[in-house]
Design a protein around this motif. Structure first.
Motif, PDB file in Angstrom:
ATOM      1  N   ARG A 245       0.864  -1.179   0.000  1.00 32.39           N
ATOM      2  CA  ARG A 245       0.000   0.000   0.000  1.00 32.39           C
ATOM      3  C   ARG A 245       0.903   1.231   0.000  1.00 32.39           C
ATOM      4  O   ARG A 245       1.806   1.347   0.836  1.00 32.39           O
ATOM      5  CB  ARG A 245      -0.929   0.007   1.215  1.00 32.39           C
ATOM      6  N   VAL A 246       0.661   2.120  -0.919  1.00 33.37           N
ATOM      7  CA  VAL A 246       1.513   3.296  -1.087  1.00 33.37           C
ATOM      8  C   VAL A 246       0.677   4.552  -0.923  1.00 33.37           C
ATOM      9  O   VAL A 246      -0.543   4.545  -1.124  1.00 33.37           O
ATOM     10  CB  VAL A 246       2.195   3.290  -2.469  1.00 33.37           C
ATOM     11  N   ASN A 247       1.336   5.638  -0.548  1.00 28.61           N
ATOM     12  CA  ASN A 247       0.687   6.932  -0.424  1.00 28.61           C
ATOM     13  C   ASN A 247       0.793   7.710  -1.727  1.00 28.61           C
ATOM     14  O   ASN A 247       1.567   7.365  -2.618  1.00 28.61           O
ATOM     15  CB  ASN A 247       1.318   7.733   0.716  1.00 28.61           C
ATOM     16  N   THR A 248       0.046   8.771  -1.801  1.00 29.54           N
ATOM     17  CA  THR A 248       0.095   9.623  -2.984  1.00 29.54           C
ATOM     18  C   THR A 248       1.496  10.213  -3.145  1.00 29.54           C
ATOM     19  O   THR A 248       2.067  10.756  -2.196  1.00 29.54           O
ATOM     20  CB  THR A 248      -0.926  10.761  -2.872  1.00 29.54           C
ATOM     21  N   GLY A 249       2.046  10.076  -4.329  1.00 29.24           N
ATOM     22  CA  GLY A 249       3.384  10.609  -4.605  1.00 29.24           C
ATOM     23  C   GLY A 249       4.507   9.643  -4.320  1.00 29.24           C
ATOM     24  O   GLY A 249       5.676   9.973  -4.589  1.00 29.24           O
ATOM     25  N   ALA A 250       4.217   8.471  -3.786  1.00 35.49           N
ATOM     26  CA  ALA A 250       5.274   7.498  -3.497  1.00 35.49           C
ATOM     27  C   ALA A 250       5.864   6.969  -4.805  1.00 35.49           C
ATOM     28  O   ALA A 250       5.141   6.691  -5.760  1.00 35.49           O
ATOM     29  CB  ALA A 250       4.722   6.351  -2.664  1.00 35.49           C
ATOM     30  N   LYS A 251       7.198   6.810  -4.839  1.00 32.16           N
ATOM     31  CA  LYS A 251       7.866   6.324  -6.039  1.00 32.16           C
ATOM     32  C   LYS A 251       7.612   4.831  -6.219  1.00 32.16           C
ATOM     33  O   LYS A 251       7.773   4.044  -5.287  1.00 32.16           O
ATOM     34  CB  LYS A 251       9.379   6.591  -5.947  1.00 32.16           C
ATOM     35  N   LEU A 252       7.195   4.458  -7.435  1.00 35.56           N
ATOM     36  CA  LEU A 252       6.913   3.061  -7.740  1.00 35.56           C
ATOM     37  C   LEU A 252       8.100   2.403  -8.449  1.00 35.56           C
ATOM     38  O   LEU A 252       8.573   1.362  -8.017  1.00 35.56           O
ATOM     39  CB  LEU A 252       5.654   2.957  -8.600  1.00 35.56           C
ATOM     40  N   LEU A 253       8.553   3.007  -9.536  1.00 36.33           N
ATOM     41  CA  LEU A 253       9.684   2.471 -10.286  1.00 36.33           C
ATOM     42  C   LEU A 253      10.222   3.566 -11.187  1.00 36.33           C
ATOM     43  O   LEU A 253       9.656   4.659 -11.287  1.00 36.33           O
ATOM     44  CB  LEU A 253       9.294   1.221 -11.091  1.00 36.33           C
ATOM     45  N   SER A 254      11.333   3.283 -11.842  1.00 34.97           N
ATOM     46  CA  SER A 254      11.914   4.209 -12.830  1.00 34.97           C
ATOM     47  C   SER A 254      12.383   3.393 -14.021  1.00 34.97           C
ATOM     48  O   SER A 254      12.792   2.240 -13.883  1.00 34.97           O
ATOM     49  CB  SER A 254      13.078   5.007 -12.225  1.00 34.97           C
ATOM     50  N   TYR A 255      12.305   3.997 -15.206  1.00 33.40           N
ATOM     51  CA  TYR A 255      12.708   3.315 -16.435  1.00 33.40           C
ATOM     52  C   TYR A 255      13.274   4.336 -17.411  1.00 33.40           C
ATOM     53  O   TYR A 255      13.145   5.555 -17.215  1.00 33.40           O
ATOM     54  CB  TYR A 255      11.524   2.565 -17.056  1.00 33.40           C
ATOM     55  N   TYR A 256      13.904   3.840 -18.472  1.00 32.02           N
ATOM     56  CA  TYR A 256      14.474   4.733 -19.487  1.00 32.02           C
ATOM     57  C   TYR A 256      14.410   4.048 -20.845  1.00 32.02           C
ATOM     58  O   TYR A 256      14.302   2.813 -20.940  1.00 32.02           O
ATOM     59  CB  TYR A 256      15.924   5.109 -19.150  1.00 32.02           C
ATOM     60  N   ALA A 257      14.466   4.853 -21.887  1.00 34.43           N
ATOM     61  CA  ALA A 257      14.450   4.332 -23.250  1.00 34.43           C
ATOM     62  C   ALA A 257      15.833   3.825 -23.618  1.00 34.43           C
ATOM     63  O   ALA A 257      16.854   4.418 -23.233  1.00 34.43           O
ATOM     64  CB  ALA A 257      14.015   5.427 -24.232  1.00 34.43           C
ATOM     65  N   LEU A 258      15.869   2.739 -24.391  1.00 35.09           N
ATOM     66  CA  LEU A 258      17.161   2.177 -24.780  1.00 35.09           C
ATOM     67  C   LEU A 258      17.937   3.124 -25.689  1.00 35.09           C
ATOM     68  O   LEU A 258      19.167   3.131 -25.680  1.00 35.09           O
ATOM     69  CB  LEU A 258      16.951   0.829 -25.473  1.00 35.09           C
ATOM     70  N   ASP A 259      17.222   3.915 -26.492  1.00 33.97           N
ATOM     71  CA  ASP A 259      17.910   4.823 -27.409  1.00 33.97           C
ATOM     72  C   ASP A 259      18.250   6.162 -26.764  1.00 33.97           C
ATOM     73  O   ASP A 259      18.635   7.101 -27.456  1.00 33.97           O
ATOM     74  CB  ASP A 259      17.069   5.054 -28.664  1.00 33.97           C
ATOM     75  N   SER A 260      18.095   6.254 -25.439  1.00 34.51           N
ATOM     76  CA  SER A 260      18.409   7.510 -24.750  1.00 34.51           C
ATOM     77  C   SER A 260      19.752   7.473 -24.043  1.00 34.51           C
ATOM     78  O   SER A 260      20.134   8.448 -23.392  1.00 34.51           O
ATOM     79  CB  SER A 260      17.317   7.822 -23.718  1.00 34.51           C
ATOM     80  N   LEU A 261      20.491   6.364 -24.162  1.00 30.09           N
ATOM     81  CA  LEU A 261      21.776   6.260 -23.469  1.00 30.09           C
ATOM     82  C   LEU A 261      22.824   7.127 -24.144  1.00 30.09           C
ATOM     83  O   LEU A 261      22.890   7.208 -25.379  1.00 30.09           O
ATOM     84  CB  LEU A 261      22.237   4.804 -23.435  1.00 30.09           C
ATOM     85  N   GLU A 262      23.643   7.774 -23.347  1.00 31.28           N
ATOM     86  CA  GLU A 262      24.737   8.596 -23.842  1.00 31.28           C
ATOM     87  C   GLU A 262      25.863   8.597 -22.817  1.00 31.28           C
ATOM     88  O   GLU A 262      25.662   8.255 -21.651  1.00 31.28           O
ATOM     89  CB  GLU A 262      24.262  10.024 -24.135  1.00 31.28           C
ATOM     90  N   LEU A 263      27.031   8.978 -23.285  1.00 32.61           N
ATOM     91  CA  LEU A 263      28.203   9.034 -22.403  1.00 32.61           C
ATOM     92  C   LEU A 263      28.481  10.486 -22.041  1.00 32.61           C
ATOM     93  O   LEU A 263      28.579  11.344 -22.923  1.00 32.61           O
ATOM     94  CB  LEU A 263      29.424   8.433 -23.096  1.00 32.61           C
ATOM     95  N   ARG A 264      28.592  10.731 -20.747  1.00 38.45           N
ATOM     96  CA  ARG A 264      28.902  12.085 -20.251  1.00 38.45           C
ATOM     97  C   ARG A 264      30.329  12.092 -19.720  1.00 38.45           C
ATOM     98  O   ARG A 264      30.656  11.369 -18.778  1.00 38.45           O
ATOM     99  CB  ARG A 264      27.922  12.477 -19.154  1.00 38.45           C
ATOM    100  N   ALA A 265      31.183  12.899 -20.354  1.00 40.83           N
ATOM    101  CA  ALA A 265      32.590  12.993 -19.946  1.00 40.83           C
ATOM    102  C   ALA A 265      32.994  14.466 -19.937  1.00 40.83           C
ATOM    103  O   ALA A 265      32.495  15.265 -20.729  1.00 40.83           O
ATOM    104  CB  ALA A 265      33.484  12.202 -20.899  1.00 40.83           C
ATOM    105  N   GLN A 266      33.913  14.800 -19.044  1.00 39.27           N
ATOM    106  CA  GLN A 266      34.339  16.194 -18.917  1.00 39.27           C
ATOM    107  C   GLN A 266      35.586  16.457 -19.756  1.00 39.27           C
ATOM    108  O   GLN A 266      36.574  15.723 -19.678  1.00 39.27           O
ATOM    109  CB  GLN A 266      34.619  16.532 -17.460  1.00 39.27           C
ATOM    110  N   ILE A 267      35.510  17.506 -20.574  1.00 40.69           N
ATOM    111  CA  ILE A 267      36.654  17.945 -21.365  1.00 40.69           C
ATOM    112  C   ILE A 267      37.427  18.984 -20.550  1.00 40.69           C
ATOM    113  O   ILE A 267      36.848  19.973 -20.101  1.00 40.69           O
ATOM    114  CB  ILE A 267      36.200  18.553 -22.700  1.00 40.69           C
ATOM    115  N   PRO A 268      38.727  18.773 -20.300  1.00 41.23           N
ATOM    116  CA  PRO A 268      39.499  19.714 -19.473  1.00 41.23           C
ATOM    117  C   PRO A 268      39.502  21.126 -20.053  1.00 41.23           C
ATOM    118  O   PRO A 268      39.335  21.324 -21.263  1.00 41.23           O
ATOM    119  CB  PRO A 268      40.903  19.103 -19.470  1.00 41.23           C
ATOM    120  N   THR A 269      39.696  22.080 -19.174  1.00 42.21           N
ATOM    121  CA  THR A 269      39.649  23.484 -19.574  1.00 42.21           C
ATOM    122  C   THR A 269      40.677  23.801 -20.647  1.00 42.21           C
ATOM    123  O   THR A 269      40.400  24.554 -21.595  1.00 42.21           O
ATOM    124  CB  THR A 269      39.887  24.380 -18.343  1.00 42.21           C
ATOM    125  N   GLN A 270      41.884  23.219 -20.562  1.00 46.63           N
ATOM    126  CA  GLN A 270      42.939  23.533 -21.520  1.00 46.63           C
ATOM    127  C   GLN A 270      42.628  23.017 -22.925  1.00 46.63           C
ATOM    128  O   GLN A 270      43.264  23.434 -23.891  1.00 46.63           O
ATOM    129  CB  GLN A 270      44.288  22.988 -21.046  1.00 46.63           C
TER     130      GLN A 270
END
Length: 414
Positions: A245-270
């Protein structure tokens, strides 16, 4: 006799002298007859080395980046109403197809608010219709009461005239006036009923609008309480179990699209200057990933909207072959920046200091000053990217000699 005696006395003294003379004579003879040695010639040592023939071309700087897999369509599903989880056919990590049910609350928890909101709309609409009927009746009543008022007014006038002619008693006039006042009060009440109609209609219309909004919200909650996959994807996390039994607003699950994956990497300032220049010039910037002895090309999609003191986050597209990856995985990639012209690449062993190499000409080393532009990759091997006054085909020494100087004699090995 005297000579013979002298000879006897000198004979012992002559023996050492004769031996000494003999030794000196032998030494002079040996020295005069020894073989003559040729003069020693000092020759410079020849150092065996390996060389690389260079060819100027267009190459890209390569920077090793460390990034994390993310999804730009990660959806968190929350309970729209309080209720019981009646259906949960998926688990964390499961792949799903478009149209598949992911989670659902009990029908009773979803239908009851929907039916209540629907009935409230019908009730308010009925009251509004009733108010319109009452308005029509009040208008007819007002017309009727006005006619009665007119009769009462004429009755008062008639009794007044009769009283002046002494044809009626004063009490009769008083009774007609009293009836007139009462009828005037009735007309005022009828007018008020007609005027109240606008206010009541406004109130009922506002209540109807509120009821319709509640009904639409209940309808949306009814749909949100049964989550149907809008596309092919994967379950990231499940936060409840079937029967909870869950309350209003309680998180049930999370999912994502397979074609939404991407790689996040930081490029140095120099490195940002060259990246900006490459984007402005229209170059296709990309990163290369080696995984399980396979090479994957990851095009640069965009840069983050905000910069940090250490650099700017870049987002790279992942090919379909890497859909097996999960958000949060760490990857090491080689980022290929803007292409540079008129440059050449040599192994790091060819570089002395930060800006010197040696070229072999006629068996001798000649130092050349070059501009160090960073690192690149040739056949997967890291090499230093250089630019300088070195002609095509020049033989650059790639064997690192600690004693290398201009003029040092070397021998090129195959």
């Amino acid at each position: 006799m005297a000579l013979t005696g002298l000879t006897k006395r000198l004979k012992p003294a002559m023996v050492p002298i004769l031996i000494l003379v003999g030794v000196v004579g032998i030494f002079i003879f040996l020295k005069a007859t020894k073989p003559t040695q040729p003069p020693v010639q000092i020759q410079q040592k020849v150092w065996p080395i390996k060389v690389l023939g260079i060819q100027k071309q267009s190459l890209s700087r390569v920077q090793t980046l460390y990034g994390k897999v993310e999804s730009f369509r990660l959806v968190d599903v929350s309970a729209p109403v309080a209720g019981v989880v009646s259906d949960l056919p998926v688990k964390a990590g499961d792949n799903f197809e478009k149209g598949m049910k992911l989670v659902a609350l009990a029908d009773s928890d979803l239908e009851l608010p929907y039916q209540i909101a629907k009935a409230d709309v019908a009730d308010t609409q009925a009251q509004l219709n009733l108010e319109k009927l009452a308005y029509d009746a009040n208008q007819k009543r007002l017309e009727f009461e006005k006619k009665v008022l007119a009769l009462k007014e004429r009755d008062v006038e008639r009794n007044t005239q009769l009283l002046k002619k002494d044809l009626a008693a004063k009490s009769v006039l008083d009774q007609s006036k009293e009836a007139l006042v009462r009828q005037q009060y009735v007309v005022v009440g009828a007018k008020l009923s007609v005027q109240e109609h606008k206010v009541k209609v406004s109130q009922l219309q506002a209540r109807l609008q509120k009821s319709q909004s509640n009904f639409e919200q209940a309808k949306i909650n009814l749909e949100r309480g049964r989550i149907i996959a809008p596309y092919d994807g994967r379950i990231a996390q499940v936060s409840v179990a079937q029967g909870n039994r869950v309350n209003t607003g309680a998180k049930l699950l999370s999912y994502y699209a397979l074609d939404s994956l991407e790689l996040r990497a930081q490029i140095p300032t120099q490195q940002l200057k060259t990246v900006y220049e490459g984007l402005q010039s229209g170059d296709t910037l990309y990163a290369r990933l080696e995984r399980h002895n396979q090479q994957f090309k990851l095009p640069l999609k965009r840069l983050a909207g905000e910069a940090k003191t250490s650099g700017v986050d870049a987002f790279f597209a992942l090919p379909d072959a890497l859909k097996v990856l999960r958000p949060g995985e760490l990857l090491q990639v080689d980022f290929y920046g803007e292409r540079l012209t008129d440059v050449f690449a040599v192994p790091y062993s060819a570089l002395y200091g930060a800006d010197r190499i040696y070229v072999v000409e006629q068996g001798l080393l000649h130092m050349k000053h070059v501009e160090n532009l960073g690192e690149t990759r040739i056949d997967g091997q890291p090499m230093v990217l250089l630019r300088g006054d070195v002609s095509d085909g020049a033989q650059v020494m790639i064997t690192h000699l600690p004693n290398a100087i201009s003029g040092l004699k070397v021998s090129v090995m195959e």
